[in-house]
Design a protein around this motif. Structure first.
Motif, PDB file in Angstrom:
ATOM      1  N   VAL A  88      24.084 -35.780-130.311  1.00 54.15           N
ATOM      2  CA  VAL A  88      23.317 -35.419-129.114  1.00 54.15           C
ATOM      3  C   VAL A  88      23.342 -33.904-128.893  1.00 54.15           C
ATOM      4  CG1 VAL A  88      23.070 -35.779-126.626  1.00 54.15           C
ATOM      5  CG2 VAL A  88      23.755 -37.684-128.086  1.00 54.15           C
ATOM      6  N   GLU A  89      24.549 -33.297-129.006  1.00 56.85           N
ATOM      7  CA  GLU A  89      24.662 -31.854-128.777  1.00 56.85           C
ATOM      8  C   GLU A  89      23.758 -31.068-129.725  1.00 56.85           C
ATOM      9  OE1 GLU A  89      25.834 -29.444-126.774  1.00 56.85           O
ATOM     10  OE2 GLU A  89      26.124 -31.130-125.383  1.00 56.85           O
ATOM     11  N   LYS A  90      23.668 -31.531-130.969  1.00 60.25           N
ATOM     12  CA  LYS A  90      22.817 -30.840-131.954  1.00 60.25           C
ATOM     13  C   LYS A  90      21.368 -30.812-131.476  1.00 60.25           C
ATOM     14  CE  LYS A  90      25.549 -30.715-135.927  1.00 60.25           C
ATOM     15  NZ  LYS A  90      26.256 -31.606-136.836  1.00 60.25           N
ATOM     16  N   ARG A  91      20.920 -31.931-130.939  1.00 59.88           N
ATOM     17  CA  ARG A  91      19.530 -31.961-130.440  1.00 59.88           C
ATOM     18  C   ARG A  91      19.382 -31.063-129.218  1.00 59.88           C
ATOM     19  NH1 ARG A  91      16.527 -32.811-134.310  1.00 59.88           N
ATOM     20  NH2 ARG A  91      14.970 -32.336-132.716  1.00 59.88           N
ATOM     21  N   ARG A  92      20.425 -31.029-128.374  1.00 61.99           N
ATOM     22  CA  ARG A  92      20.358 -30.141-127.197  1.00 61.99           C
ATOM     23  C   ARG A  92      20.221 -28.690-127.648  1.00 61.99           C
ATOM     24  NH1 ARG A  92      21.487 -32.789-122.514  1.00 61.99           N
ATOM     25  NH2 ARG A  92      22.882 -34.571-122.631  1.00 61.99           N
ATOM     26  N   GLU A  93      21.014 -28.325-128.684  1.00 57.31           N
ATOM     27  CA  GLU A  93      20.965 -26.931-129.165  1.00 57.31           C
ATOM     28  C   GLU A  93      19.575 -26.596-129.699  1.00 57.31           C
ATOM     29  OE1 GLU A  93      24.186 -26.680-131.989  1.00 57.31           O
ATOM     30  OE2 GLU A  93      25.635 -27.097-130.370  1.00 57.31           O
ATOM     31  N   MET A 131      16.770 -27.975-128.923  1.00 53.68           N
ATOM     32  CA  MET A 131      15.815 -27.905-127.804  1.00 53.68           C
ATOM     33  C   MET A 131      16.013 -26.616-127.012  1.00 53.68           C
ATOM     34  SD  MET A 131      15.740 -31.827-126.534  1.00 53.68           S
ATOM     35  CE  MET A 131      14.426 -31.755-125.316  1.00 53.68           C
ATOM     36  N   ALA A 132      17.292 -26.243-126.775  1.00 52.28           N
ATOM     37  CA  ALA A 132      17.568 -25.040-125.976  1.00 52.28           C
ATOM     38  C   ALA A 132      17.045 -23.790-126.686  1.00 52.28           C
ATOM     39  CB  ALA A 132      19.067 -24.920-125.722  1.00 52.28           C
ATOM     40  N   ALA A 133      17.132 -23.774-128.021  1.00 54.84           N
ATOM     41  CA  ALA A 133      16.692 -22.593-128.780  1.00 54.84           C
ATOM     42  C   ALA A 133      15.204 -22.323-128.550  1.00 54.84           C
ATOM     43  CB  ALA A 133      16.973 -22.805-130.262  1.00 54.84           C
ATOM     44  N   ASN A 134      14.458 -23.376-128.255  1.00 56.49           N
ATOM     45  CA  ASN A 134      13.012 -23.196-128.048  1.00 56.49           C
ATOM     46  C   ASN A 134      12.617 -23.100-126.575  1.00 56.49           C
ATOM     47  OD1 ASN A 134      12.453 -23.288-130.820  1.00 56.49           O
ATOM     48  ND2 ASN A 134      12.713 -25.508-130.768  1.00 56.49           N
ATOM     49  N   GLY A 135      13.639 -23.025-125.717  1.00 55.62           N
ATOM     50  CA  GLY A 135      13.389 -22.832-124.286  1.00 55.62           C
ATOM     51  C   GLY A 135      12.431 -23.860-123.724  1.00 55.62           C
ATOM     52  N   LYS A 136      11.515 -23.362-122.856  1.00 52.19           N
ATOM     53  CA  LYS A 136      10.582 -24.292-122.184  1.00 52.19           C
ATOM     54  C   LYS A 136       9.584 -24.909-123.159  1.00 52.19           C
ATOM     55  CE  LYS A 136      10.606 -23.677-117.371  1.00 52.19           C
ATOM     56  NZ  LYS A 136      10.532 -22.624-116.386  1.00 52.19           N
ATOM     57  N   ASN A 137       9.420 -24.230-124.335  1.00 51.04           N
ATOM     58  CA  ASN A 137       8.428 -24.742-125.283  1.00 51.04           C
ATOM     59  C   ASN A 137       9.026 -25.740-126.271  1.00 51.04           C
ATOM     60  OD1 ASN A 137       6.575 -22.991-124.178  1.00 51.04           O
ATOM     61  ND2 ASN A 137       7.268 -21.312-125.504  1.00 51.04           N
TER      62      ASN A 137
END
Ligand code: HEM
Length: 520
Positions: free
Chosen positions: A271-276, A278-284
C-alpha cells in the motif's frame, strides 16, 4: 441461559433483601422485575431445537464440527429450519430454497448483517472491513467504493489479457518439465502463485517472481495463519460461554500479534508503495490499479487509512483461496472424468475453430460453463455461505428468530439434496444442459435458490464477476493443452473433502500428470 442468569441474579437479590430488611423496600421493584422476566409466558415460537442443557446448550451433543453434512443430516430430523444453542449463542440453520429466499432476498435487510466473535473482532478491527461488517451505512460505503475498481465488466475487460498471460505462464511451466508428464505434480502450488499474481497485479500492479519469492512465502504464510486461527474450534469455549472468556487471553494475543504483523506487511510492501507513486504525481496522480482508487477515496475523506488496509485484507481472504479450491476440485473431477475433458476440447475446437480462447468468447462455450457450474454445485467452496445475522428479533418460516442469531443457509445441501436434483452425487455437467437447462441460475425471471455457490441478494459475492471467467479460462487452457491424468498406478484421484463449516476443500491436494496434447 437468559433465565438461568436471571435466576441467579434473583437469588442473590433475595439473599441481600433478607440481610438488609430495612432496604428491602427499595429492592422490591427489582425483585418484581426479575420475577416477571423469569416467569413471564413466552409467546415466541422458536424453530425446532434439540433438548438444550443449561449453560452448554446443544454444544456437547453436536460437537464443534458443524459442517454442511452434519447440518444436512440434522435437517432431516429437525426440519428445514432449526435452532442450535451453542452456549449463549443461537445458530439457526436453513436448508430449504423457500426459506433461503427469505433470508437472502425477501428479508435481506433484516438478515443482512454478519455475526462476529472475539476472534473476528480482532481480524476485522471490529468490523472496519466490508465482508464481516453489519448491514448499514459503513457496509454500503465500502461495497460502493470496492465495486468500481474490482467488480465491474470494465475491470474484467481491462484485466482479462493479464489473467491469460498468467495462465499461459502456468501452461509454459507445466510443459517445461519431464516429470510433470510422467510422474505428475501437485499443481496447487503453481496455481496459487498464479492467483496471487492475478489479484496482486489487479490490486497493486505488483507481482511475485516465483514460489520461492520471500514476499510470496510471507503473504501465503500470513494468510493461511489468519485462516487457521479464525477457523479453529480451539476457541469455541470462550466464544460460547462468556464466563470462560478470560481464559482465551493467550489465544487472542496470538491473533492480535498476527493481525498487526500481517497488516504491517500489506502496508509496508504494497500500500505504501502505491501511496508514494501517487504522492510523487501530486494532484495529477494517475489511477493505475485498484488500490489507487481506494486510496483516492481515502484522500477524499470517504474512508479511513485502516479501511484501506481492511479492503486489502478482505481481498486476500475472500478472493484467492476460494477460487483456488474451486480449481483444485475442477481439475480432480476432470482427471476422474476424461470424457468431460474430451467434450470440452471438442466444444472449443468446433466453436472457436482454432482461434484462441479468451474471456470474450467464453459465453460461446456452454459445456465449459456447465463444467464450472457442476464443480461449484458438487463441491460448494463455501457450503454454508458466510453467516448472516439479524440485528433485531425477526420472523422466519413462522418462527421467531431471537435477535443477533447466527443464520446459515446450507447452500451445499440445497444443491445436493436428492429431493431437488437427479443423482446429485454424480459429477455430470450435462445436467445443466439437459434436465436443468430451463432452471439455470435465473429461470423465468426467478432466481433458482437451489443453486447458490455465491449466495444471493445484498450480501452475495461481488467477486462472481471475476471468479467465473477466471475458472472458465483456466480449465479451458489446461484442457486444450493437456490430457490431465492420475499418476501411474493410481486409478482415481481422491476427492475426499475437508472442512465444511467455513470452507470446503479437497482433503489431499491432487498429484496430476499433465500430458501435452498433440495438436493437429
Ligand atoms: C469461486 C470463487 C468464490 C466463491 C465460491 C465465493 C463465494 C462467496 C460467498 C458464498 C459469499 C457470501 C455470500 C452470502 O453471505 O450470502 C461471498 C462473499 C464475498 N466474496 Fe466471494 N466467492 C468467490 C470469489 C471471490 C472473489 C474472486 C472475490 C473478490 C475479488 C470475492 C469477494 C467477496 C466479498 C468482498 C464478499 C463479501 C460480500 C458482502 O459481505 O457484502 N469472492 N463469496
Amino acid at each position: 441461559m437468559g433465565k438461568l442468569v436471571s435466576l441467579s441474579i434473583f437469588s442473590t437479590l433475595l439473599t441481600i433483601s433478607f440481610l438488609s430488611l430495612n432496604n428491602s423496600i427499595y429492592l422490591l421493584p427489582l425483585l418484581v422485575y426479575f420475577l416477571y422476566r423469569i416467569f413471564k409466558p413466552s409467546n415466541a415460537l422458536l424453530p425446532p431445537t434439540p433438548f438444550a442443557f443449561p449453560i452448554f446448550g446443544n454444544w456437547l451433543q453436536v460437537g464443534n464440527d458443524l459442517n454442511h453434512r452434519l447440518l444436512a443430516s440434522m435437517a432431516q430430523t429437525y426440519g428445514s429450519i432449526f435452532l442450535l444453542k451453542l452456549g449463549s449463542k443461537n445458530l439457526v440453520v436453513v436448508s430449504d430454497p423457500e426459506l433461503a429466499t427469505q433470508v437472502l432476498h425477501t428479508q435481506g435487510v433484516e438478515f443482512g448483517s454478519r455475526p462476529r466473535n472475539v476472534v473476528f473482532d480482532i481480524f476485522t478491527g471490529n468490523g472496519q472491513d466490508m465482508v464481516f461488517t453489519v448491514y448499514g451505512d459503513h457496509w454500503r460505503k465500502m461495497r460502493r467504493i470496492m465495486t468500481l475498481p474490482f467488480f465491474t465488466n470494465k475491470v474484467v475487460h481491462n484485466y482479462s489479457n493479464m489473467w491469460e498471460e498468467e495462465m499461459d505462464l502456468v501452461v509454459h511451466d507445466l510443459r517445461k518439465e519431464e516429470r510433470v508428464r510422467t510422474k505428475g505434480i501437485v499443481v496447487r502450488k503453481r496455481l496459487q502463485l498464479m492467483l496471487y499474481n492475478i489479484m496482486y497485479r489487479m490490486m497493486f500492479d505488483a507481482k511475485f517472481e516465483s514460489q520461492e519469492d520471500p514476499l510470496f512465502i510471507d503473504a501465503t504464510r500470513f494468510n493461511s495463519e489468519r485462516s487457521r486461527l479464525a477457523q479453529s474450534f480451539e476457541y469455541n469455549y470462550g466464544d460460547f460461554i462468556p464466563l470462560l472468556r478470560p481464559f482465551l487471553r493467550g489465544y487472542l494475543n496470538k491473533c492480535k500479534d498476527l493481525q498487526q504483523r500481517r497488516l504491517a506487511f500489506f502496508n509496508n510492501y504494497f500500500v505504501e508503495k502505491r501511496r508514494e507513486i501517487m504522492a510523487a504525481n501530486g494532484k495529477n496522480h494517475k489511477i493505475s490499479c485498484a488500490i489507487d482508487h481506494i486510496i483516492d477515496a481515502q484522500m477524499k475523506g470517504e474512508i479511513s487509512e485502516e479501511n484501506v488496509l481492511y479492503i486489502v485484507e478482505n481481498i486476500n481472504v475472500a478472493a484467492i483461496e476460494t477460487t483456488l479450491w474451486s480449481m483444485e476440485w475442477a481439475i480432480a473431477e476432470l482427471v476422474n472424468h476424461p470424457e468431460v475433458q474430451h467434450k470440452i476440447r471438442r466444444e472449443i475446437s468446433t466453436v472457436l475453430k482454432g482461434n484462441p480462447i479468451t474471456e470474450s468468447n467464453l459465453h460461446e462455450l456452454p459445456y465449459l460453463q456447465a463444467t464450472v457450474k457442476e464443480t461449484l454445485r458438487l463441491h460448494t467452496p463455501i457450503p454454508l455461505l458466510v453467516p448472516h445475522m439479524n440485528l433485531e428479533e425477526a420472523k422466519l418460516g413462522g418462527f421467531t428468530i431471537p435477535r443477533e442469531s447466527k443464520v446459515v443457509v446450507n447452500a451445499w445441501w440445497l444443491a445436493n439434496n436428492p429431493k431437488w436434483w437427479k443423482n446429485p452425487e454424480e459429477f455430470r455437467p450435462e445436467r445443466f444442459m439437459e434436465e436443468e437447462s430451463n432452471t439455470d441460475a435465473v429461470a423465468g425471471g426467478k432466481v433458482d435458490f437451489r443453486y447458490l455457490p455465491f449466495g444471493m441478494g445484498r450480501r452475495s459475492c461481488p467477486g462472481i464477476i471475476l471468479a467465473l471467467p477466471i475458472l472458465g479460462l483456466v480449465i479451458a487452457k489446461l484442457v486444450t493443452d493437456f490430457e490431465m491424468k492420475a499418476p501411474p498406478e493410481v486409478e482415481e484421484i481422491d476427492v475426499s473433502e475437508k472442512g465444511g463449516q467455513f470452507s470446503l476443500h479437497i482433503a489431499n491436494h491432487s498429484t496430476v500428470v499433465f500430458e501435452p496434447v498433440i495438436k493437429a
